[in-house]
Scaffold this motif. Structure first.
Motif, short mmCIF file in Angstrom:
data_model
loop_
_atom_site.label_atom_id
_atom_site.label_comp_id
_atom_site.label_asym_id
_atom_site.label_seq_id
_atom_site.Cartn_x
_atom_site.Cartn_y
_atom_site.Cartn_z
N LYS A 1 14.45 5.49 -0.71
CA LYS A 1 12.87 6.08 -0.73
C LYS A 1 13.08 6.20 1.01
O LYS A 1 13.07 7.72 1.82
N GLN B 1 -2.96 2.72 -4.56
CA GLN B 1 -1.40 3.35 -4.71
C GLN B 1 -0.15 2.77 -4.04
O GLN B 1 1.02 3.24 -3.61
N GLN C 1 11.12 8.85 3.39
CA GLN C 1 9.76 8.48 2.73
C GLN C 1 9.51 9.42 1.52
O GLN C 1 7.96 9.94 1.74
N THR D 1 0.96 -1.29 -0.04
CA THR D 1 -0.01 0.06 0.06
C THR D 1 0.92 1.19 0.20
O THR D 1 2.01 0.96 0.38
N GLY D 2 0.53 2.34 -0.43
CA GLY D 2 1.33 3.52 -0.44
C GLY D 2 0.13 4.82 0.49
O GLY D 2 -0.24 4.61 1.51
N TYR D 3 0.22 5.98 0.16
CA TYR D 3 -0.07 6.64 1.16
C TYR D 3 -1.17 6.02 0.99
O TYR D 3 -2.09 6.60 0.56
N GLY D 4 -1.93 6.70 2.86
CA GLY D 4 -3.20 6.80 2.81
C GLY D 4 -3.76 5.42 3.39
O GLY D 4 -4.42 5.08 3.00
N ASP D 5 -2.80 3.74 3.11
CA ASP D 5 -2.93 2.52 2.96
C ASP D 5 -3.12 1.95 2.08
O ASP D 5 -4.17 1.62 2.26
N SER D 6 -3.46 2.92 1.17
CA SER D 6 -4.16 2.07 -0.18
C SER D 6 -3.73 1.31 -1.09
O SER D 6 -2.39 1.54 -1.42
N GLY E 1 8.32 12.21 -1.21
CA GLY E 1 7.77 11.92 -2.51
C GLY E 1 9.22 12.03 -3.43
O GLY E 1 9.76 13.24 -3.37
N TYR F 1 3.12 -0.62 10.39
CA TYR F 1 3.98 0.60 9.72
C TYR F 1 5.14 0.25 10.75
O TYR F 1 6.24 0.35 10.48
#
Length: 177
Positions: free
Chosen positions: A143, A57, A148, A49-54, A150, A100
């Protein structure tokens, strides 16, 4: 021909570590679906998952989500010692912040044992997946080094993949990669 099934993310399974994973609960769920005559289990993306745990993404279309690794399976394989497997937590809402912070520490212990004595299966996986794996590992190491941030906030030489900058990062971050 009509078929039926269910749409349910792996994370929604009950699990002892704060999130559903590919452990015994997943196998039990598949058995339940089969007993109920269901043939389809539609999942959300299984990538990290990426930003916002989506799950939409992700930083990779190929990598698997480390949240779905069952610590018990790592212990069964000898990659984790019994005392390193965390205590079960009550089933409830997913605390992504805790995942995380906790999961990487535990997974790094398992990875260190694997890398100390790589198996043939590991070597075969790395060879078969080299079209994406090396770049992904380097990207994630950079990263982390960039706190972390962007991609737009990385130093220009890294952001634009200058060969010298990537070679320097690969050498500097070899252990993390």
């Amino acid at each position: 021909m009509r078929e039926s099934g269910i749409l349910m993310p792996v994370s929604s399974l009950p699990g002892p570590y704060g999130i559903g994973c590919f452990g015994k609960e997943a196998f039990k769920f598949v058995d339940f679906l089969a007993d109920a005559g269901q043939k389809i289990w539609q999942l959300l993306p299984l990538s990290p998952t990426g930003y916002g745990d989506s799950p939409y993404q992700s930083f990779s279309a190929f990598a698997g989500n480390p949240y779905f690794i069952d610590f018990r399976a790592l212990a069964d394989e000898g990659w984790l010692l019994p005392g390193e497997v965390p205590a079960a937590v009550p089933v409830g809402s997913i605390d992504y912040g805790a995942l995380y912070n906790q999961r990487p520490v535990i997974l790094q212990k398992a990875a260190a044992r694997l890398l100390a004595a790589p198996t043939a299966a590991y070597a075969e996986f790395c060879t078969a997946q080299d079209f994406w794996l090396d770049d992904y590992a380097l990207f994630m190491a950079i990263k982390a080094e960039q706190h972390q941030a962007g991609l737009a906030d990385w130093p220009d030489a890294l952001r634009t993949r200058q060969p010298e900058a990537l070679a320097a990062a690969r050498a500097r971050l070899a252990e993390q990669v």
